[in-house]
Design a protein around this motif. Sequence first.
Motif, mmCIF file in Angstrom:
data_model
loop_
_atom_site.group_PDB
_atom_site.id
_atom_site.type_symbol
_atom_site.label_atom_id
_atom_site.label_comp_id
_atom_site.label_asym_id
_atom_site.label_seq_id
_atom_site.Cartn_x
_atom_site.Cartn_y
_atom_site.Cartn_z
ATOM 1 N N GLY A 148 54.752 38.090 -15.899
ATOM 2 C CA GLY A 148 55.350 38.888 -16.956
ATOM 3 C C GLY A 148 54.264 39.530 -17.798
ATOM 4 N N CYS A 149 54.552 39.792 -19.063
ATOM 5 C CA CYS A 149 53.562 40.452 -19.918
ATOM 6 C C CYS A 149 53.231 39.584 -21.126
ATOM 7 N N CYS A 150 52.063 39.832 -21.690
ATOM 8 C CA CYS A 150 51.658 39.100 -22.892
ATOM 9 C C CYS A 150 52.435 39.597 -24.106
ATOM 10 N N LEU A 151 52.437 40.923 -24.297
ATOM 11 C CA LEU A 151 53.068 41.513 -25.482
ATOM 12 C C LEU A 151 53.999 42.634 -25.053
ATOM 13 N N LEU A 152 55.258 42.547 -25.455
ATOM 14 C CA LEU A 152 56.248 43.588 -25.195
ATOM 15 C C LEU A 152 56.545 44.293 -26.509
ATOM 16 N N HIS A 153 56.108 45.537 -26.622
ATOM 17 C CA HIS A 153 56.253 46.323 -27.849
ATOM 18 C C HIS A 153 57.496 47.190 -27.736
ATOM 19 N N CYS A 156 41.507 40.023 -29.696
ATOM 20 C CA CYS A 156 42.292 39.076 -28.913
ATOM 21 C C CYS A 156 41.799 39.044 -27.468
ATOM 22 N N LEU A 157 42.300 38.078 -26.713
ATOM 23 C CA LEU A 157 42.089 37.993 -25.277
ATOM 24 C C LEU A 157 43.458 37.924 -24.629
ATOM 25 N N LEU A 158 43.786 38.919 -23.794
ATOM 26 C CA LEU A 158 45.073 38.978 -23.112
ATOM 27 C C LEU A 158 44.828 38.723 -21.625
ATOM 28 N N GLN A 159 45.481 37.706 -21.089
ATOM 29 C CA GLN A 159 45.244 37.296 -19.711
ATOM 30 C C GLN A 159 46.546 37.306 -18.915
ATOM 31 N N CYS A 160 46.498 37.974 -17.734
ATOM 32 C CA CYS A 160 47.630 37.990 -16.820
ATOM 33 C C CYS A 160 47.150 37.550 -15.436
ATOM 34 N N GLU A 161 48.083 37.488 -14.494
ATOM 35 C CA GLU A 161 47.745 37.171 -13.118
ATOM 36 C C GLU A 161 46.689 38.149 -12.599
ATOM 37 N N GLN A 162 45.741 37.623 -11.810
ATOM 38 C CA GLN A 162 44.671 38.468 -11.288
ATOM 39 C C GLN A 162 45.165 39.416 -10.197
ATOM 40 N N ASN A 163 46.077 38.965 -9.363
ATOM 41 C CA ASN A 163 46.591 39.792 -8.263
ATOM 42 C C ASN A 163 48.118 39.779 -8.290
ATOM 43 N N PRO A 164 48.684 40.440 -9.285
ATOM 44 C CA PRO A 164 50.142 40.358 -9.470
ATOM 45 C C PRO A 164 50.884 41.391 -8.629
ATOM 46 N N MET A 165 52.185 41.224 -8.528
ATOM 47 C CA MET A 165 53.025 42.303 -8.028
ATOM 48 C C MET A 165 53.042 43.392 -9.085
ATOM 49 N N ASP A 166 52.897 44.635 -8.680
ATOM 50 C CA ASP A 166 52.668 45.736 -9.617
ATOM 51 C C ASP A 166 53.690 45.820 -10.740
ATOM 52 N N TYR A 167 54.945 45.540 -10.428
ATOM 53 C CA TYR A 167 55.982 45.771 -11.436
ATOM 54 C C TYR A 167 56.253 44.547 -12.301
ATOM 55 N N LEU A 168 55.489 43.470 -12.127
ATOM 56 C CA LEU A 168 55.790 42.242 -12.854
ATOM 57 C C LEU A 168 54.807 41.896 -13.958
ATOM 58 N N SER A 169 53.561 42.271 -13.824
ATOM 59 C CA SER A 169 52.540 41.713 -14.715
ATOM 60 C C SER A 169 51.721 42.797 -15.400
ATOM 61 N N GLU A 203 42.302 40.829 -19.229
ATOM 62 C CA GLU A 203 41.994 40.304 -17.902
ATOM 63 C C GLU A 203 43.256 40.268 -17.054
ATOM 64 N N GLY A 204 43.145 40.736 -15.803
ATOM 65 C CA GLY A 204 44.253 40.677 -14.867
ATOM 66 C C GLY A 204 45.324 41.704 -15.166
ATOM 67 N N GLY A 205 46.445 41.565 -14.466
ATOM 68 C CA GLY A 205 47.542 42.498 -14.655
ATOM 69 C C GLY A 205 47.436 43.701 -13.734
ATOM 70 N N ALA A 206 48.581 44.322 -13.457
ATOM 71 C CA ALA A 206 48.593 45.515 -12.620
ATOM 72 C C ALA A 206 47.884 46.666 -13.323
ATOM 73 N N LYS A 207 48.106 46.789 -14.626
ATOM 74 C CA LYS A 207 47.444 47.780 -15.482
ATOM 75 C C LYS A 207 47.226 47.131 -16.839
ATOM 76 N N ALA A 208 46.296 47.656 -17.621
ATOM 77 C CA ALA A 208 46.063 47.109 -18.961
ATOM 78 C C ALA A 208 47.285 47.323 -19.843
ATOM 79 N N VAL A 209 47.911 48.494 -19.724
ATOM 80 C CA VAL A 209 49.070 48.796 -20.560
ATOM 81 C C VAL A 209 50.009 49.702 -19.788
#
Length: 248
Positions: free
Chosen positions: A154-159, A169-182, A213-219
């Motif tokens: 999922g995502c760290c912050l949903l605006h 801050c440090l925002l961390q997601c999955e390193q190799n996620p499915m594009d539409y999830l992380s 760190e990680g995620g399909a895209k930073a934002v």
Amino acid sequence: MAKRLRAAALPWGESLGSPANGLDDGCLMHIFSFLSPIPDRYNTALVCHRWRFLACHPRLWLRVERPLRNVTEPGVYANLEAAVSAARPGDTILIAAGGNYVASNIQIKKPLCIIGSGVLPDDTVLTCSRGSENALELLSTCKIANLTIRAELGCCLLHRSGKLTIEECLLQCEQNPMDYLSFPIISTAIEYDAFSPLKEQGHGVTVVRTRIEGGAKAVRTNGTLSLQRVRAIYARRSVFFWFEVGEK
């Protein structure tokens, strides 16, 4: 001799030569409310016992500590969700360092400032467990500072709306996620509603001195928002970003 005795009798360690100590508690607390929570308001607590009492008063900020050292102490909560629920618009929530706190789908519908009390963002960690869409869902103008936020999926912050500031801050997601999830940050702010109180202040995200760190895209952005004034510094294992998300 009489003057020395009078000084010794003053409560809270006050000094006769300090003009500020001639102000009553309500006035001093009002002045402290204009200070930046960290480091300015935090530093006022080091001046004397009276200033510590006023600077740490739950009217100025709420605290999240786990485990609770004193369950009867006002303004102290065992988790962030309880603190957010109890907070009033404009409050500051200080999260104690040295802990890993669960933050899953916590909705924030009022202006708040959420700050980690550690020296570094790594000292205070919010973890969004697998199965949750986000750690924090923000529907008002807020500031998030000095925190590590980890999203297992999922995502760290949903605006959703308002102006969001993410600082140091440090925002961390999955390193190799499915594009539409992380995604570390997702902004879905919609176009202005003519009857919305947010019309004057607008929507936007400002990211300052933050590691992603990680995620399909930073934002990921939707609606009328787009990335603006992007700067990035590439490190070996992460990228430090400065950017804003604003109206096209």
